[in-house]
Motif scaffolding. Structure first.
Motif, short mmCIF file in Angstrom:
data_model
loop_
_atom_site.label_atom_id
_atom_site.label_comp_id
_atom_site.label_asym_id
_atom_site.label_seq_id
_atom_site.Cartn_x
_atom_site.Cartn_y
_atom_site.Cartn_z
N GLU A 53 0.80 -1.22 0.00
CA GLU A 53 0.00 0.00 0.00
C GLU A 53 0.84 1.27 0.00
OE1 GLU A 53 -3.13 0.17 -0.34
OE2 GLU A 53 -3.78 -1.90 0.00
N PHE A 54 2.16 1.15 0.20
CA PHE A 54 3.00 2.34 0.37
C PHE A 54 2.98 3.24 -0.86
CE2 PHE A 54 6.89 4.82 0.55
CZ PHE A 54 6.91 5.23 1.87
N ASP A 55 3.05 2.65 -2.05
CA ASP A 55 3.06 3.44 -3.29
C ASP A 55 1.71 3.22 -4.00
OD1 ASP A 55 3.48 4.07 -6.19
OD2 ASP A 55 5.51 4.54 -5.49
N SER A 56 0.92 4.29 -4.11
CA SER A 56 -0.43 4.15 -4.66
C SER A 56 -0.40 3.74 -6.14
CB SER A 56 -1.20 5.46 -4.51
OG SER A 56 -0.52 6.53 -5.16
N LYS A 57 0.61 4.15 -6.87
CA LYS A 57 0.71 3.74 -8.28
C LYS A 57 0.92 2.24 -8.39
CE LYS A 57 2.46 7.96 -10.50
NZ LYS A 57 3.58 8.55 -11.27
N VAL A 58 1.78 1.72 -7.53
CA VAL A 58 2.06 0.28 -7.55
C VAL A 58 0.82 -0.52 -7.15
CG1 VAL A 58 3.41 -1.56 -6.48
CG2 VAL A 58 4.53 0.56 -7.15
N SER A 59 0.17 -0.12 -6.05
CA SER A 59 -0.98 -0.88 -5.56
C SER A 59 -2.18 -0.78 -6.49
CB SER A 59 -1.37 -0.41 -4.16
OG SER A 59 -1.69 0.97 -4.15
N SER A 60 -2.29 0.31 -7.27
CA SER A 60 -3.43 0.44 -8.19
C SER A 60 -3.18 -0.28 -9.51
CB SER A 60 -3.71 1.92 -8.47
OG SER A 60 -2.61 2.53 -9.15
N ARG A 61 -1.93 -0.60 -9.81
CA ARG A 61 -1.60 -1.20 -11.11
C ARG A 61 -1.26 -2.69 -11.03
NH1 ARG A 61 2.50 3.54 -13.38
NH2 ARG A 61 0.91 5.21 -13.55
N PHE A 96 8.52 -1.79 -11.23
CA PHE A 96 7.08 -1.62 -11.48
C PHE A 96 6.77 -0.28 -12.13
CE2 PHE A 96 6.93 -4.51 -7.69
CZ PHE A 96 6.45 -5.62 -8.37
N LEU A 97 7.44 0.76 -11.66
CA LEU A 97 7.14 2.12 -12.14
C LEU A 97 7.55 2.34 -13.59
CD1 LEU A 97 8.21 4.07 -8.93
CD2 LEU A 97 5.88 3.51 -9.67
N LEU A 98 8.43 1.48 -14.11
CA LEU A 98 8.85 1.61 -15.51
C LEU A 98 7.92 0.88 -16.48
CD1 LEU A 98 12.74 1.17 -15.18
CD2 LEU A 98 11.48 3.27 -15.65
N VAL A 99 7.01 0.07 -15.94
CA VAL A 99 6.11 -0.70 -16.80
C VAL A 99 5.08 0.23 -17.46
CG1 VAL A 99 4.33 -2.50 -16.85
CG2 VAL A 99 6.38 -2.79 -15.44
N ILE A 151 -8.49 -6.99 -22.58
CA ILE A 151 -8.48 -6.10 -21.42
C ILE A 151 -7.53 -4.94 -21.72
CG2 ILE A 151 -8.12 -5.92 -18.94
CD1 ILE A 151 -10.34 -7.86 -19.72
N GLU A 152 -8.02 -3.73 -21.64
CA GLU A 152 -7.24 -2.55 -22.02
C GLU A 152 -6.50 -1.94 -20.83
OE1 GLU A 152 -10.18 0.03 -23.65
OE2 GLU A 152 -10.52 -1.19 -25.45
N ASN A 153 -5.37 -1.33 -21.13
CA ASN A 153 -4.62 -0.51 -20.16
C ASN A 153 -4.30 -1.25 -18.86
OD1 ASN A 153 -4.63 1.87 -21.82
ND2 ASN A 153 -6.78 2.17 -21.24
N VAL A 154 -3.65 -2.40 -18.99
CA VAL A 154 -3.25 -3.15 -17.80
C VAL A 154 -1.72 -3.20 -17.70
CG1 VAL A 154 -5.31 -4.57 -17.57
CG2 VAL A 154 -3.48 -5.31 -19.07
N TYR A 155 -1.25 -3.26 -16.47
CA TYR A 155 0.18 -3.30 -16.19
C TYR A 155 0.64 -4.70 -15.77
CZ TYR A 155 -0.17 1.82 -15.98
OH TYR A 155 -0.39 3.15 -16.28
N ASP A 156 -0.30 -5.50 -15.32
CA ASP A 156 0.04 -6.75 -14.65
C ASP A 156 -0.80 -7.88 -15.24
OD1 ASP A 156 0.50 -8.83 -12.90
OD2 ASP A 156 -0.09 -7.74 -11.08
N ALA A 157 -0.14 -8.96 -15.66
CA ALA A 157 -0.86 -10.10 -16.24
C ALA A 157 -1.85 -10.70 -15.25
CB ALA A 157 0.13 -11.16 -16.70
N SER A 158 -1.52 -10.68 -13.96
CA SER A 158 -2.44 -11.23 -12.95
C SER A 158 -3.73 -10.42 -12.89
CB SER A 158 -1.77 -11.23 -11.57
OG SER A 158 -0.67 -12.11 -11.53
N ILE A 159 -3.61 -9.11 -13.00
CA ILE A 159 -4.79 -8.24 -13.02
C ILE A 159 -5.61 -8.50 -14.27
CG2 ILE A 159 -5.61 -5.87 -13.14
CD1 ILE A 159 -4.56 -6.48 -10.41
N ALA A 160 -4.93 -8.67 -15.41
CA ALA A 160 -5.64 -8.95 -16.67
C ALA A 160 -6.43 -10.24 -16.58
CB ALA A 160 -4.64 -9.02 -17.83
#
Length: 399
Positions: A53-61, A96-99, A151-160
């Motif tokens: 949860e520390f980095d909101s960009k990481v936890s949201s993506r 993560f932030l470079l993805v 699935i559009e605009n995803v950073y993580d295969a697990s989320i997709a």
């Protein structure tokens, strides 16, 4: 807590020890040089959560699994260089932030559907269907069909995959809703193994076997039977071009990739999906709960005022207003609604009320109400549920 404090707390419960001690731990890192393991699983897991949860960009993506795996891989290195030097969060999460986000297509084997008239591929909204034997990269050695969605605009295969799984389940729910069948005769499943085909139209689901004996153990009767179900022809116009519900495929496309819908569009779609789940599930409690969920998703509304009626009373009034056309029908519909809602209350409050299938009558009426609200001219300009309640108040004040 600062990032470095969380890291230090996590590392404080990771120690060097024997291989035997590590194997007894809930989490360990084993190699030929040393054995690390966790001494306090509660502290370790809470630290993982705080780091996620520390980095909101990481936890949201990214999913917890992806981030936790990344942190876990870093533990041996961090432990070996644990010399009090501060660790920068930006550097730790740099991977993560470079993805960059991208669109991906997720495919899954599916049982219980078919394509008629020799068709090898078909699209329905955002869904595509085809045969696994036609894929360039086989999904398995089995022959059968697949379903896919982008699935559009995803950073993580697990989320997709998670979003695709939800989309696939929504496909099943919408098919059941459109079918109008309330007899649990539709069976659609995802993944492997596929259910065996008995013919182009039917597949095998299961074999049931029962034996009935008296109190002395004497056989009274026995039964063994195979369950066969008809596969759903997804390219049949009844499903793909249904005059009352065809627009749901467009709305479901919006839902899959978080495109904007009006309040009423969202309510109509989610209510229909809940009805589909109610008709599909084999568990009677879940069926009742999803029926009531459908009503609440469609009609729930917080009126501003000093006096607030119960949600059951409000839902009963608006539901009866939508589906009933005369005084006697309104009386019977209200009576049925309250009976079903009492079953819902008994379930959620731990009661032991005997459950009936009367919620399926509500499903039938609610399906008609949804079709009416989607296609009747008087609802054409309705954008939110408050306008429907205004129509109810006008009707109540007219007599």
């Amino acid at each position: 807590m600062k990032f470095n404090e969380i890291i230090n707390k996590l590392l404080s419960v990771v120690v060097n020890g024997s291989r035997e001690e590590a194997l007894r731990s809930s989490k360990n890192w084993l190699n030929h040089e040393r054995s690390l393991y966790v001494t306090d699983a509660e502290t370790f897991n809470s630290s993982l959560e705080k780091l996620y949860e520390f980095d909101s960009k990481v936890s949201s993506r990214f999913s917890r699994k992806t981030v936790f795996d990344h942190i876990s891989k870093q533990v041996p290195r961090l432990k070996s260089t644990d010399n009090g030097q501060a660790i920068e969060a930006e550097e730790f999460y740099k991977e993560f932030l470079l993805v960059e986000p991208k669109s991906v297509t997720v495919k899954s084997p599916i049982s219980g559907i078919r394509l008629d008239n020799g068709v090898r591929e078909f699209s329905l909204g955002d869904y595509k269907f085809g045969f696994m034997g036609d894929l360039t990269m086989p999904m398995s050695n089995e022959s059968g069909m697949f379903i896919s969605v982008t699935i559009e605009n995803v950073y993580d295969a697990s989320i997709a995959i998670y979003k695709a799984e939800t989309a696939f389940l929504d496909f099943v729910r919408l098919v059941v809703f459109i079918s109008g069948k309330l007899d649990k005769s539709i069976f659609i499943s995802l993944g492997l193994p596929l259910n065996p085909d008995m013919s182009p139209e039917q597949m095998y689901v299961s074999t049931s076997s029962y034996q009935v004996t008296d109190s002395d153990g004497n056989l009274l009767s026995g039964n063994i039977s195979n369950k066969l179900v008809e596969k759903i022809p997804v390219n049949n116009p009844f499903f793909s071009e249904n005059k009352d519900f065809h627009n749901f495929w467009n709305l479901l496309s919006k839902k899959i990739n978080n495109r904007k819908m009006t309040d009423m569009e969202s309510r109509l779609l989610n209510s229909a999906l809940a009805l589909g789940e109610s008709a599909f599930t084999k568990d009677k409690k879940n069926s009742v709960l999803y029926t009531c969920m459908s009503l609440e998703l469609m009609f729930s509304f917080d009126e501003v005022g000093f006096y607030q009626r119960s949600i059951g009373e409000k839902l009963s009034d608006i539901f009866t207003f939508i589906v009933a056309t005369d005084k006697e029908a309104r009386r019977e519909t209200s009576k049925l609604f309250k009976k079903v809602y009492r079953m819902r209350s008994a379930i959620v409050h731990g009661g032991d009320k005997e459950l009936t299938d009367e919620n399926l009558l509500i499903n039938y009426l609610m399906r008609g109400a949804i079709g009416n609200m989607m296609n009747n001219e008087k609802y054409r300009n309705i954008k939110n549920i408050s306008q429907v309640y205004e129509m109810l108040r006008d009707a109540q004040n007219s007599y």
